[in-house]
Design a protein around this motif. Structure first.
Motif, short mmCIF file in Angstrom:
data_model
loop_
_atom_site.label_atom_id
_atom_site.label_comp_id
_atom_site.label_asym_id
_atom_site.label_seq_id
_atom_site.Cartn_x
_atom_site.Cartn_y
_atom_site.Cartn_z
N ALA A 36 0.81 -1.32 -0.12
CA ALA A 36 0.01 0.01 0.00
C ALA A 36 0.78 1.25 -0.06
CB ALA A 36 -0.97 0.08 1.16
N VAL A 37 2.07 1.14 0.69
CA VAL A 37 2.86 2.32 0.68
C VAL A 37 3.93 2.40 -0.52
CG1 VAL A 37 2.68 2.50 3.28
CG2 VAL A 37 4.63 1.16 1.91
N GLY A 38 3.73 1.49 -1.48
CA GLY A 38 4.26 1.56 -2.69
C GLY A 38 5.44 0.70 -2.82
N PHE A 39 5.82 -0.05 -2.27
CA PHE A 39 6.97 -1.12 -2.50
C PHE A 39 6.48 -2.03 -3.42
CE2 PHE A 39 8.26 0.53 1.75
CZ PHE A 39 9.26 0.94 1.31
N PRO A 40 7.27 -2.43 -4.54
CA PRO A 40 7.09 -3.51 -5.49
C PRO A 40 6.97 -5.09 -4.59
CG PRO A 40 8.81 -2.37 -6.18
CD PRO A 40 8.77 -1.94 -4.65
N PRO A 41 6.07 -5.97 -5.17
CA PRO A 41 6.03 -7.07 -4.56
C PRO A 41 7.09 -7.87 -4.09
CG PRO A 41 4.45 -6.96 -6.12
CD PRO A 41 5.26 -5.94 -6.42
N VAL A 42 8.18 -8.31 -4.76
CA VAL A 42 9.37 -8.72 -4.27
C VAL A 42 10.45 -8.11 -3.38
CG1 VAL A 42 11.43 -9.91 -4.99
CG2 VAL A 42 9.40 -10.32 -6.39
N VAL A 43 10.27 -6.84 -3.61
CA VAL A 43 10.81 -6.10 -2.46
C VAL A 43 10.27 -5.85 -1.31
CG1 VAL A 43 11.92 -3.71 -1.92
CG2 VAL A 43 12.09 -4.47 -4.22
N ALA A 44 8.87 -5.75 -1.11
CA ALA A 44 8.18 -5.96 0.13
C ALA A 44 8.16 -7.23 0.83
CB ALA A 44 6.35 -5.43 -0.45
N ASN A 45 8.32 -8.41 -0.11
CA ASN A 45 8.29 -9.51 0.52
C ASN A 45 9.94 -10.04 1.24
OD1 ASN A 45 7.41 -12.55 1.14
ND2 ASN A 45 8.80 -13.10 -0.46
N VAL A 46 10.84 -9.54 0.74
CA VAL A 46 12.19 -9.66 1.07
C VAL A 46 12.48 -8.63 2.30
CG1 VAL A 46 14.57 -9.03 0.80
CG2 VAL A 46 13.22 -10.12 -1.05
N SER A 47 11.75 -7.49 2.30
CA SER A 47 11.95 -6.57 3.61
C SER A 47 11.17 -7.17 4.58
CB SER A 47 11.44 -4.93 2.98
OG SER A 47 12.47 -4.69 1.85
N ASN A 48 10.03 -7.37 4.26
CA ASN A 48 9.22 -8.06 5.28
C ASN A 48 9.53 -9.20 6.09
OD1 ASN A 48 6.54 -8.58 6.45
ND2 ASN A 48 6.64 -10.35 5.64
N THR A 49 10.21 -10.15 5.47
CA THR A 49 10.94 -11.31 6.03
C THR A 49 12.24 -10.77 7.07
OG1 THR A 49 10.49 -12.67 4.00
CG2 THR A 49 12.36 -13.40 5.71
N LEU A 50 12.96 -9.87 6.70
CA LEU A 50 13.92 -9.37 7.32
C LEU A 50 13.39 -8.73 8.77
CD1 LEU A 50 16.56 -8.24 4.43
CD2 LEU A 50 17.09 -9.72 6.48
N GLY A 51 12.40 -7.80 8.36
CA GLY A 51 11.81 -7.02 9.34
C GLY A 51 11.24 -7.93 10.61
N ASP A 205 14.81 0.82 5.15
CA ASP A 205 13.75 1.67 5.94
C ASP A 205 12.64 0.99 6.51
OD1 ASP A 205 12.83 1.60 3.38
OD2 ASP A 205 12.16 3.77 3.40
N ALA A 206 12.00 0.14 5.70
CA ALA A 206 10.95 -0.61 5.91
C ALA A 206 11.25 -1.58 6.74
CB ALA A 206 10.15 -1.11 4.60
N VAL A 207 12.46 -2.45 6.64
CA VAL A 207 13.02 -3.23 7.54
C VAL A 207 13.05 -2.93 8.94
CG1 VAL A 207 14.96 -4.86 8.17
CG2 VAL A 207 14.12 -4.56 5.82
N ALA A 208 13.54 -1.68 9.03
CA ALA A 208 13.78 -1.24 10.37
C ALA A 208 12.51 -0.84 11.26
CB ALA A 208 14.82 0.08 10.33
N LEU A 209 11.61 -0.17 10.22
CA LEU A 209 10.14 -0.03 10.86
C LEU A 209 9.42 -1.27 11.37
CD1 LEU A 209 9.20 2.91 8.41
CD2 LEU A 209 9.76 3.21 10.86
N ILE A 210 9.48 -2.23 10.47
CA ILE A 210 8.81 -3.41 10.78
C ILE A 210 9.71 -4.10 12.01
CG2 ILE A 210 8.37 -5.76 10.16
CD1 ILE A 210 7.87 -4.51 7.10
N ALA A 211 10.72 -4.05 12.08
CA ALA A 211 11.55 -4.49 13.18
C ALA A 211 11.30 -4.12 14.57
CB ALA A 211 12.89 -4.51 12.86
N VAL A 212 11.17 -2.65 14.69
CA VAL A 212 10.75 -1.86 16.03
C VAL A 212 9.50 -2.45 16.32
CG1 VAL A 212 10.08 0.39 16.88
CG2 VAL A 212 12.20 0.17 15.38
N GLY A 213 8.64 -2.35 15.36
CA GLY A 213 7.26 -2.77 15.61
C GLY A 213 6.88 -4.20 16.05
N ALA A 214 7.70 -5.04 15.25
CA ALA A 214 7.54 -6.61 15.56
C ALA A 214 8.31 -7.13 17.16
CB ALA A 214 8.50 -7.32 14.44
N ILE A 215 9.24 -6.33 17.49
CA ILE A 215 9.75 -6.59 18.69
C ILE A 215 8.84 -6.10 19.58
CG2 ILE A 215 11.68 -5.77 20.47
CD1 ILE A 215 13.27 -5.32 18.07
#
Length: 251
Positions: A36-51, A205-215
């Motif tokens: 929704a915030v504009g990341f392509p699907p593969v980049v979103a998936n990779v960043s999500n996994t790390l986050g 940037d997405a990785v860091a934001l998700i990581a903070v929230g996920a912790i």
């Protein structure tokens, strides 16, 4: 990302971290938000996994009491998860992006079916109580490895898959199974994330934001998650998953 988009990603990370600790399927929250915030699907998936890696680890630590005495089991199943996670990550990278965009709506749909069927699976686990094996045998090893491949490739509802597999094939209480599930999911996310760091496009940037929230979410999930209504959690997951499917199909 704008400030409001960043806040949305953090909140999604909190919710996903909590859901992953209690049930699984947190990716069905964070992945569509990244889209929704504009990341392509593969980049979103990779960043999500790390986050989500820190949240998975936090959730596993939160269940440390239930992990007591399970080290041999964790070593066996963890090795299967590690192999599966690497294979799934490699598949994500070697298959064309178009394949991912085609497959993911199907995977999300299957994950949602698993989320909906979880109460039925739980009843079946109870009925099969006398047939289960204390270690799960080779069938469980193969199933955990296959789930790791799925988790490394996309990951939504890998926790549900693990709970179902271990509950059906292993003679153990649900809380102790859930503790093992958190460790295995953490292993898959971690090894897939390591692969992605070296060879994939990552939105840090997405990785860091998700990581903070996920912790934060992992801590909350480990403490109060057992008190939340599973029905409410499942309903939210299904709604978010349907939104993700809609967004992918209309991009």
């Amino acid at each position: 990302m704008t400030t409001w988009e960043a806040i949305a990603v953090v909140l999604a990370g909190i919710f996903a971290g909590g859901i992953n600790t209690v049930v699984g399927s947190g990716t069905l929250v964070t992945f569509p938000v990244l889209l929704a915030v504009g990341f392509p699907p593969v980049v979103a998936n990779v960043s999500n996994t790390l986050g989500l890696v820190p949240g998975s680890i936090t959730g596993a630590v939160g269940y440390r009491r239930e992990l007591a005495g399970q080290l041999p089991r964790l070593l066996r199943l963890g090795a299967a998860s590690l192999v599966g996670g690497v294979v799934g990550a490699v598949l994500l990278l070697v298959l064309p992006p178009g394949a991912f965009e085609t497959i993911v709506p199907i995977l999300i749909g299957l994950a949602l079916v698993l989320v909906i069927l979880q109460p039925w699976l739980a009843r079946k686990l109870t009925e099969r109580q006398g047939e289960r094996h204390v270690h799960g045998g080779l069938a469980l090893l193969a199933g955990v490895c296959a789930t790791g491949i799925y988790g490394g490739y996309f990951g939504a509802a890998q926790g549900v898959l693990l709970l179902g597999l271990m509950g059906i094939l292993m003679d153990e209480s649900l809380q102790r199974i859930n503790a093992v599930k958190n460790v295995l999911a953490a292993i898959v996310n971690l090894v897939a994330g390591i692969v992605f760091i070296f060879v994939a496009d990552v939105a840090w940037d997405a990785v860091a934001l998700i990581a903070v929230g996920a912790i934060v979410g992992g801590l909350i999930g480990a403490k109060v998650g057992r008190k939340l209504s599973p029905t409410v959690l499942r309903a939210v997951i299904v709604l978010v998953g349907l939104a993700a499917i809609f967004q992918l199909l209309t991009r």
